[in-house]
Design a protein around this motif. Sequence first.
Motif, PDB file in Angstrom:
ATOM      1  N   THR A   1      24.992  45.617  77.994  1.00 17.80           N
ATOM      2  CA  THR A   1      23.743  46.256  78.405  1.00 17.80           C
ATOM      3  C   THR A   1      23.276  45.716  79.740  1.00 17.80           C
ATOM      4  OG1 THR A   1      23.128  46.529  76.078  1.00 17.80           O
ATOM      5  CG2 THR A   1      21.376  46.744  77.710  1.00 17.80           C
ATOM      6  N   TRP A   2      23.379  44.411  79.919  1.00 15.09           N
ATOM      7  CA  TRP A   2      23.012  43.798  81.199  1.00 15.09           C
ATOM      8  C   TRP A   2      23.897  44.329  82.321  1.00 15.09           C
ATOM      9  CZ3 TRP A   2      19.210  41.087  83.342  1.00 15.09           C
ATOM     10  CH2 TRP A   2      19.460  40.427  84.556  1.00 15.09           C
ATOM     11  N   TRP A   3      25.204  44.444  82.064  1.00 15.02           N
ATOM     12  CA  TRP A   3      26.124  44.962  83.086  1.00 15.02           C
ATOM     13  C   TRP A   3      25.780  46.404  83.430  1.00 15.02           C
ATOM     14  CZ3 TRP A   3      29.630  48.944  83.467  1.00 15.02           C
ATOM     15  CH2 TRP A   3      30.520  48.877  84.548  1.00 15.02           C
ATOM     16  N   MET A   4      25.430  47.208  82.436  1.00 15.03           N
ATOM     17  CA  MET A   4      25.072  48.602  82.703  1.00 15.03           C
ATOM     18  C   MET A   4      23.843  48.688  83.594  1.00 15.03           C
ATOM     19  SD  MET A   4      23.861  51.546  79.971  1.00 15.03           S
ATOM     20  CE  MET A   4      22.370  50.617  79.576  1.00 15.03           C
ATOM     21  N   ILE A   5      22.819  47.907  83.289  1.00 12.49           N
ATOM     22  CA  ILE A   5      21.570  47.982  84.055  1.00 12.49           C
ATOM     23  C   ILE A   5      21.787  47.489  85.478  1.00 12.49           C
ATOM     24  CG2 ILE A   5      19.211  47.113  84.199  1.00 12.49           C
ATOM     25  CD1 ILE A   5      19.206  46.966  81.139  1.00 12.49           C
ATOM     26  N   THR A   6      22.446  46.336  85.631  1.00  8.93           N
ATOM     27  CA  THR A   6      22.645  45.793  86.973  1.00  8.93           C
ATOM     28  C   THR A   6      23.623  46.632  87.790  1.00  8.93           C
ATOM     29  OG1 THR A   6      24.358  44.293  86.108  1.00  8.93           O
ATOM     30  CG2 THR A   6      22.094  43.448  86.261  1.00  8.93           C
ATOM     31  N   SER A   7      24.648  47.186  87.150  1.00 10.30           N
ATOM     32  CA  SER A   7      25.611  48.011  87.880  1.00 10.30           C
ATOM     33  C   SER A   7      25.009  49.327  88.341  1.00 10.30           C
ATOM     34  CB  SER A   7      26.846  48.289  87.015  1.00 10.30           C
ATOM     35  OG  SER A   7      27.542  47.092  86.724  1.00 10.30           O
ATOM     36  N   SER A   8      23.969  49.788  87.650  1.00  6.16           N
ATOM     37  CA  SER A   8      23.303  51.007  88.109  1.00  6.16           C
ATOM     38  C   SER A   8      22.592  50.791  89.437  1.00  6.16           C
ATOM     39  CB  SER A   8      22.299  51.467  87.055  1.00  6.16           C
ATOM     40  OG  SER A   8      21.213  50.558  86.940  1.00  6.16           O
ATOM     41  N   LEU A   9      22.374  49.536  89.813  1.00  2.13           N
ATOM     42  CA  LEU A   9      21.730  49.203  91.089  1.00  2.13           C
ATOM     43  C   LEU A   9      22.744  48.853  92.168  1.00  2.13           C
ATOM     44  CD1 LEU A   9      18.886  46.935  89.645  1.00  2.13           C
ATOM     45  CD2 LEU A   9      18.683  49.318  90.344  1.00  2.13           C
ATOM     46  N   LYS A  10      24.041  48.982  91.872  1.00  5.73           N
ATOM     47  CA  LYS A  10      25.092  48.622  92.824  1.00  5.73           C
ATOM     48  C   LYS A  10      25.709  49.871  93.445  1.00  5.73           C
ATOM     49  CE  LYS A  10      26.539  44.604  90.041  1.00  5.73           C
ATOM     50  NZ  LYS A  10      27.679  44.022  89.290  1.00  5.73           N
ATOM     51  N   PRO A  11      26.239  49.764  94.652  1.00  5.59           N
ATOM     52  CA  PRO A  11      27.098  50.844  95.161  1.00  5.59           C
ATOM     53  C   PRO A  11      28.417  50.853  94.405  1.00  5.59           C
ATOM     54  CG  PRO A  11      27.021  49.017  96.709  1.00  5.59           C
ATOM     55  CD  PRO A  11      26.010  48.710  95.640  1.00  5.59           C
TER      56      PRO A  11
END
Length: 294
Positions: A42-52
Motif C-alpha cells: 500500500t505504501w509503494w502504491m501511494i508513493t509510486s503514484s507521485l513518481k514519474p
Amino acid sequence: MKTDAAILARRTPPNPQTKVVVRRAFFYAALAILAIPFVLPTWWMITSSLKPISEIFAFPPTLWPANPTLDGYTKAFEMQPFVQQYFNSLYISFFVTVGTMFISSLAGYAFARIRFRGQNLLFLIVLIGLLIPSEVTIVPLFQIFNEMGLINTHWPILLVSTFGAPSVLATFIMRQFFISLPIELEEAARLDGLGRFAIWWKIAMPLAKSALGAVAIFTFLHIWNLYLEPTVYLQSPELFTLPQALTRYTDAYGGQLWNVQLAAATMTALPVLVVFVIAQKQFVEGLAQTGLKG
C-alpha cells in the motif's frame, strides 16, 4: 552491609508493571514486523503514484519519490470521466449494501425463528448458491438482461449483486445471529401484541447492529471491487465502475500508464481503507457474535 543489600536486591521480585510493559513492547514489535508485508504494498502504491514512470521501475526501488509530482492524478481525471465513475461505484455499492442488509435480515430471521416444512432443505439449497461461481451464470444472465434491454445499464449489476452470493452469505450470518437471541424476547413481544414483522423490526433488528455492521462492510467491499459483471454488462465509459475504469489507462500503443493507474488506484483504495479502519471493531464483533450455533 553491601553483601546484605546485594542479597536483598536479588531476592526482591521484579515489578509486575515492568513485566507488563516489556511484554507489550515485544508484542507490538512483533505486530509491527508482521504488518510489513501488508503495509509495504500500500505504501509503494501511494508513493509510486507521485513518481514519474521512469522512477517507478528504478533499481534499487525507493520508498519516497525523489521528485514528487501530481501528474498521474491530473491525467486520471483528464483521460476518463473519473468523477462520474467514482459516483457510479459509490451509489451502486450503497444501494446493493442496503438491499442486501434488508433482504438478508428478513431471510435470516425467517430461517431462525419461523418453523415450516422443508425449512432445513430450503436453507441448504440457499447455501448451495455460495458454491456456484459467478462465471457459470454470467452467460445466461447476460442473455436474459439482453432480451430485457438492460445491457449497458446499471440494473444488471444492482439486481445480480443484491440477490447473488453476497446476499446468501449475509443471510447465513444473520440467521446465526438471530438463533443466538433468547427466545424469551420474542415471547414477551408476542404478549405485548406484536406480530412477526413488528418483532423483527422493533426487537431483532436493534439487537443485530453488530451483525448488520459485518454484513454491510463485507458487502460494500465486495461490490466496490466487483469487476466481472461491470465488464460484461457495461460498454460506455460514463457507466463504468472504478475496477473497470482502472484497466483503461493506457497509451496510444496499449501500454500501461503506471503512474496514472497507481494514482487512480490510490484514490480508489484509500476511502475503503479508511472505512475499514474505522469500522473494523464492528466487523470483528459482528462475526464473533454470529457464532456457529444451530
